[in-house]
Motif scaffolding. Structure first.
Motif, PDB file in Angstrom:
ATOM      1  N   ASN A   1      18.886  21.507  53.357  1.00  0.00           N
ATOM      2  CA  ASN A   1      17.690  22.347  53.414  1.00  0.00           C
ATOM      3  C   ASN A   1      18.038  23.774  53.019  1.00  0.00           C
ATOM      4  OD1 ASN A   1      15.677  20.510  54.349  1.00  0.00           O
ATOM      5  ND2 ASN A   1      16.737  20.475  56.310  1.00  0.00           N
ATOM      6  N   ARG A   2      17.020  24.517  52.654  1.00  0.00           N
ATOM      7  CA  ARG A   2      17.186  25.926  52.312  1.00  0.00           C
ATOM      8  C   ARG A   2      16.526  26.747  53.419  1.00  0.00           C
ATOM      9  NH1 ARG A   2      15.916  28.745  46.486  1.00  0.00           N
ATOM     10  NH2 ARG A   2      16.798  30.743  47.042  1.00  0.00           N
ATOM     11  N   ALA A   3      17.233  27.758  53.884  1.00  0.00           N
ATOM     12  CA  ALA A   3      16.713  28.613  54.959  1.00  0.00           C
ATOM     13  C   ALA A   3      16.617  30.042  54.458  1.00  0.00           C
ATOM     14  CB  ALA A   3      17.625  28.539  56.181  1.00  0.00           C
ATOM     15  N   ASP A   4      15.654  30.770  54.995  1.00  0.00           N
ATOM     16  CA  ASP A   4      15.481  32.175  54.626  1.00  0.00           C
ATOM     17  C   ASP A   4      16.338  33.100  55.481  1.00  0.00           C
ATOM     18  OD1 ASP A   4      13.609  31.613  52.621  1.00  0.00           O
ATOM     19  OD2 ASP A   4      11.961  31.585  54.068  1.00  0.00           O
ATOM     20  N   ALA A   5      16.713  32.627  56.663  1.00  0.00           N
ATOM     21  CA  ALA A   5      17.482  33.464  57.584  1.00  0.00           C
ATOM     22  C   ALA A   5      18.402  32.587  58.422  1.00  0.00           C
ATOM     23  CB  ALA A   5      16.531  34.235  58.497  1.00  0.00           C
TER      24      ALA A   5
ATOM     25  N   THR B   1      26.521  31.113  61.542  1.00  0.00           N
ATOM     26  CA  THR B   1      26.489  31.248  60.088  1.00  0.00           C
ATOM     27  C   THR B   1      27.901  31.209  59.524  1.00  0.00           C
ATOM     28  OG1 THR B   1      24.468  32.566  60.199  1.00  0.00           O
ATOM     29  CG2 THR B   1      25.741  32.712  58.169  1.00  0.00           C
ATOM     30  N   GLY B   2      28.063  30.415  58.471  1.00  0.00           N
ATOM     31  CA  GLY B   2      29.351  30.304  57.791  1.00  0.00           C
ATOM     32  C   GLY B   2      29.258  30.817  56.368  1.00  0.00           C
ATOM     33  N   LEU B   3      30.385  31.230  55.840  1.00  0.00           N
ATOM     34  CA  LEU B   3      30.480  31.695  54.463  1.00  0.00           C
ATOM     35  C   LEU B   3      31.685  31.015  53.832  1.00  0.00           C
ATOM     36  CD1 LEU B   3      29.721  33.622  52.095  1.00  0.00           C
ATOM     37  CD2 LEU B   3      31.242  35.313  53.154  1.00  0.00           C
ATOM     38  N   ALA B   4      31.457  30.374  52.694  1.00  0.00           N
ATOM     39  CA  ALA B   4      32.544  29.707  51.970  1.00  0.00           C
ATOM     40  C   ALA B   4      32.469  30.113  50.507  1.00  0.00           C
ATOM     41  CB  ALA B   4      32.422  28.198  52.112  1.00  0.00           C
TER      42      ALA B   4
ATOM     43  N   ILE C   1      21.534  29.362  53.226  1.00  0.00           N
ATOM     44  CA  ILE C   1      20.778  30.608  53.134  1.00  0.00           C
ATOM     45  C   ILE C   1      20.904  31.176  51.723  1.00  0.00           C
ATOM     46  CG2 ILE C   1      20.530  32.944  54.052  1.00  0.00           C
ATOM     47  CD1 ILE C   1      21.814  31.842  56.685  1.00  0.00           C
ATOM     48  N   GLU C   2      22.114  31.252  51.218  1.00  0.00           N
ATOM     49  CA  GLU C   2      22.393  31.698  49.849  1.00  0.00           C
ATOM     50  C   GLU C   2      23.348  30.692  49.233  1.00  0.00           C
ATOM     51  OE1 GLU C   2      21.176  34.210  48.017  1.00  0.00           O
ATOM     52  OE2 GLU C   2      19.900  34.878  49.662  1.00  0.00           O
TER      53      GLU C   2
ATOM     54  N   ASP D   1      34.309  33.684  41.690  1.00  0.00           N
ATOM     55  CA  ASP D   1      34.139  33.112  43.024  1.00  0.00           C
ATOM     56  C   ASP D   1      32.648  32.983  43.269  1.00  0.00           C
ATOM     57  OD1 ASP D   1      36.818  32.878  43.715  1.00  0.00           O
ATOM     58  OD2 ASP D   1      36.923  34.933  44.477  1.00  0.00           O
ATOM     59  N   MET D   2      32.246  31.838  43.793  1.00  0.00           N
ATOM     60  CA  MET D   2      30.833  31.560  44.050  1.00  0.00           C
ATOM     61  C   MET D   2      30.641  31.318  45.541  1.00  0.00           C
ATOM     62  SD  MET D   2      30.022  28.970  40.937  1.00  0.00           S
ATOM     63  CE  MET D   2      30.073  29.521  39.241  1.00  0.00           C
ATOM     64  N   PRO D   3      29.887  32.192  46.212  1.00  0.00           N
ATOM     65  CA  PRO D   3      29.703  32.060  47.659  1.00  0.00           C
ATOM     66  C   PRO D   3      28.545  31.127  48.032  1.00  0.00           C
ATOM     67  CG  PRO D   3      28.701  34.082  46.905  1.00  0.00           C
ATOM     68  CD  PRO D   3      29.332  33.446  45.695  1.00  0.00           C
TER      69      PRO D   3
END
Length: 191
Positions: free
Chosen positions: A57-61, A101-104, A136-137, A153-155
């Motif tokens: 799914n895509r989330a706005d926040a 929230t995670g960032l990869a 989210i992004e 690099d693509m986050p």
């Protein structure tokens, strides 16, 4: 009604009956072509709504709540056979609390001597977890253009929806894999 009139009436009925059948066949053929074009977008909508096939799914926040339960997220990256890029996860597996929230990062490198525009497809395994995986992004939301030899690099920013805790079928899930495959979108012209 004489014999000639009866034959003319019968011929007319045969001709109009044949015309009706021909129009029906054309209508069925047009309908089948229309359904074949609509099948892919309808299937994508179905997958996004249900999480079928590991669709996320895509989330706005970010999530408003964080649970104590932890899940490890692994990352996988691939390219189609006709994509002249190297593409792989730059991030190691990460363990997050549900709702956190995670960032990869993924790394892409254009090995060709021309600009290439690519687009990524994605899925999550186990597939049932896809419904709860929220991005989210993500670089997969847009086309990516890499110049010859360019490395980027693509986050991706994501979280696991806390509603996963209410799904008894997913109580035993400890690891989720986020996987991307890049495909060439089109040949880019030199600008």
């Amino acid at each position: 009604m004489n014999g000639a009139q009866a034959m003319t009436a019968a011929a007319y009925e045969n001709r109009t009956g044949g015309l009706k059948i021909a129009l029906l066949c054309v209508g069925v053929a047009v309908g089948m072509v229309g359904l074949s074009y609509a099948a892919v977008p309808l299937y994508q909508i179905f997958c996004q709504v249900t999480g079928y096939g590991g669709t996320t799914n895509r989330a706005d926040a970010a999530s408003a709540s964080v649970l104590d339960r932890e899940i490890t997220i692994r990352f996988d990256g691939n390219t189609s056979k006709d994509m002249p890029w190297d593409f792989k996860p730059a991030s190691q597996p990460v363990t997050l609390k549900i709702g956190e929230t995670g960032l990869a990062f993924y790394e892409a490198h254009n090995n060709s001597d021309k600009p290439i525009v690519g687009t990524a497809t994605f899925n999550v395994t186990p597939q049932q977890a896809g419904y709860y995986f929220n991005k989210i992004e993500c670089f997969c939301f847009t086309e990516q253009r890499l110049e010859p030899g360019q490395r980027v690099d693509m986050p991706v920013t994501f979280f696991i929806d806390p509603e996963i805790a209410d799904d008894p079928q997913l109580d035993s899930i400890k690891t989720i894999t986020l996987s991307y495959t890049f495909f060439p979108k089109k040949e880019a012209s030199s600008e």
